[in-house]
Each structure stands twice: as structure tokens, then as C-alpha cells.
Scaffold this active site. Structure first.
Site, PDB file in Angstrom:
ATOM      1  N   VAL A   9       0.867  -1.172   0.000  1.00 18.46           N
ATOM      2  CA  VAL A   9       0.000   0.000   0.000  1.00 18.46           C
ATOM      3  C   VAL A   9       0.902   1.220   0.000  1.00 18.46           C
ATOM      4  O   VAL A   9       2.083   1.137   0.349  1.00 18.46           O
ATOM      5  CB  VAL A   9      -0.958   0.025   1.215  1.00 18.46           C
ATOM      6  CG1 VAL A   9      -2.010  -1.061   1.091  1.00 18.46           C
ATOM      7  CG2 VAL A   9      -0.200  -0.095   2.527  1.00 18.46           C
ATOM      8  N   SER A  10       0.350   2.367  -0.387  1.00 16.88           N
ATOM      9  CA  SER A  10       1.184   3.545  -0.617  1.00 16.88           C
ATOM     10  C   SER A  10       1.511   4.342   0.627  1.00 16.88           C
ATOM     11  O   SER A  10       2.511   5.052   0.665  1.00 16.88           O
ATOM     12  CB  SER A  10       0.516   4.471  -1.644  1.00 16.88           C
ATOM     13  OG  SER A  10       0.388   3.803  -2.880  1.00 16.88           O
ATOM     14  N   SER A  11       0.675   4.270   1.657  1.00 15.86           N
ATOM     15  CA  SER A  11       0.923   5.110   2.832  1.00 15.86           C
ATOM     16  C   SER A  11       0.635   4.358   4.124  1.00 15.86           C
ATOM     17  O   SER A  11      -0.054   3.328   4.136  1.00 15.86           O
ATOM     18  CB  SER A  11       0.054   6.376   2.777  1.00 15.86           C
ATOM     19  OG  SER A  11      -1.303   6.050   2.886  1.00 15.86           O
ATOM     20  N   GLN A  14      -2.946   3.264   5.162  1.00 14.48           N
ATOM     21  CA  GLN A  14      -3.669   2.234   4.424  1.00 14.48           C
ATOM     22  C   GLN A  14      -3.361   0.851   4.993  1.00 14.48           C
ATOM     23  O   GLN A  14      -2.388   0.664   5.719  1.00 14.48           O
ATOM     24  CB  GLN A  14      -3.287   2.299   2.941  1.00 14.48           C
ATOM     25  CG  GLN A  14      -3.718   3.595   2.270  1.00 14.48           C
ATOM     26  CD  GLN A  14      -3.257   3.670   0.828  1.00 14.48           C
ATOM     27  OE1 GLN A  14      -2.105   3.398   0.524  1.00 14.48           O
ATOM     28  NE2 GLN A  14      -4.161   4.055  -0.055  1.00 14.48           N
TER      29      GLN A  14
END
Length: 198
Positions: A9-11, A14
Site C-alpha cells: 500500500v502507498s501510505s 492504508q
């Protein structure tokens, strides 16, 4: 043959638990996961570990192609590295594999379509923001800054300007975080001072 799962996931806000469940159900073991932007391979330690220990006959499995890479070039580079080791890539949504004759063509096409969709989305966002600014109703949104990702990218030798571009934040934010990390003993302050022209 091992089926190695990779979730991303990007961050930090998340959650990749749903990806891990899908990978486990597909028979993957081990499963590696990380929270970091997919815009570059820099700092993606779990993916790097997989690429280092993958062996002939192994299969790297991701739920969706955008969890592996955000550009067609990165996707093809990863597929080429896997093929050089006699390994393959499998995507669960939609179900495709580079182990088949048409797999690489399909994955290349999907990568190109996804990249094109992202460019269209960015263009629509820019148009919407410009229209909102013109009407005087655009407030913008507070950027969520992932300090861990910034420090990880800097440790990989990525410069502050490139980090800022990758994460969509200002260079000054990057400089401040790296300077704070240096003062706390979390990193080297060298190269973190902004140029005087900033």
C-alpha cells in the site's frame, strides 16, 4: 517451486490485510508486505528481498498489477529480472501469468492501460482544481507526509528534489524532515540543507 506473495500500500494510513488474505488463499508462502509508494523501486526493501532470493521455478504473486509497479517500464524490468532467474509473475486480478505464452503481452498491455488511466486521472484532477480555484472555492488538502518513506528514500541516495516529486510534497518539507531526523540521530544531515535560492 515457491509461490511468493507481495502486498503493498502507498501510505502508513492504508491497510494491506485484504491483499495478504488473498495471497494466502492463493497458496503463497512466504508473503512480504510493505507500506511505501510504488512510484519508484527505491526504498522498497521487501520487493528487493524477493528479487534477490527468488529462484528458478518460483512464482511472484500480486493481487493487482499496480501493487507491483506504477509504470510499464518498472513492470517490464521486474518481469525481465524474474525471467532471467527462471521465475515468473502471476497477477490474481485479472488472473494472468508470465508463465504462459501470452502472459507477458497481456501484462505489458495492462500496465500501459493502467498508466494511461493514471495520466487521465491526473489531468482530470488538474482541470477540476483549476476550475475550483477560478471559482474561489478550492481549499486544497493537507498532504500526508510519510516520514519513514522520506528517510528510506534518502538512505537509498535519492535526492530531496526527486523525493518531493515522487511524494507530491514540497522540497522544504523534505529538508525539514531530513534535518529533524539528523538531529534525532536517525540519519545524516549531509545534503539535506536547501539551496539558498529556495
Amino acid at each position: 517451486m515457491a509461490r511468493i506473495g507481495y502486498a503493498r500500500v502507498s501510505s502508513a494510513g492504508q491497510d494491506y490485510s485484504a491483499q495478504i488474505e488473498r495471497l494466502a488463499a492463493a497458496g503463497c508462502a512466504p508473503i512480504r508486505a510493505e507500506k511505501i509508494t510504488g512510484g519508484t523501486r527505491s526504498g522498497r526493501d521487501e520487493l528487493q528481498a524477493i528479487m534477490e532470493f527468488v529462484r528458478e521455478g518460483d512464482e511472484l504473486v500480486v493481487v493487482r498489477l499496480d501493487r507491483l509497479a506504477r509504470s510499464t517500464r518498472d513492470t517490464l524490468n521486474i518481469v525481465a529480472e524474474l525471467e532471467a532467474k527462471g521465475a515468473s509473475l502471476r497477477v490474481l486480478e485479472p488472473e494472468i501469468s508470465t508463465g504462459g505464452d501470452l502472459g507477458r503481452i497481456v501484462i505489458t498491455t495492462l500496465g500501459m492501460v493502467a498508466e494511461l488511466e493514471r495520466s487521465f486521472l491526473r489531468e482530470r484532477q488538474k482541470t477540476g482544481i483549476a476550475a475550483a480555484k477560478k471559482r474561489g472555492v478550492y481549499k486544497g488538502r493537507r498532504k500526508t507526509i510519510d516520514r519513514h518513506t522520506i528517510r528510506a528514500l534518502a538512505a537509498q541516495g535519492v535526492g530531496p528534489t526527486k523525493i518531493a516529486d515522487e511524494l507530491g510534497i514540497s522540497r522544504m518539507s523534505v529538508y525539514r524532515i531530513l534535518k529533524a531526523a539528523s538531529q534525532l540521530g536517525l540519519g545524516d544531515e549531509s545534503g539535506t540543507r536547501p539551496p539558498k535560492s529556495c
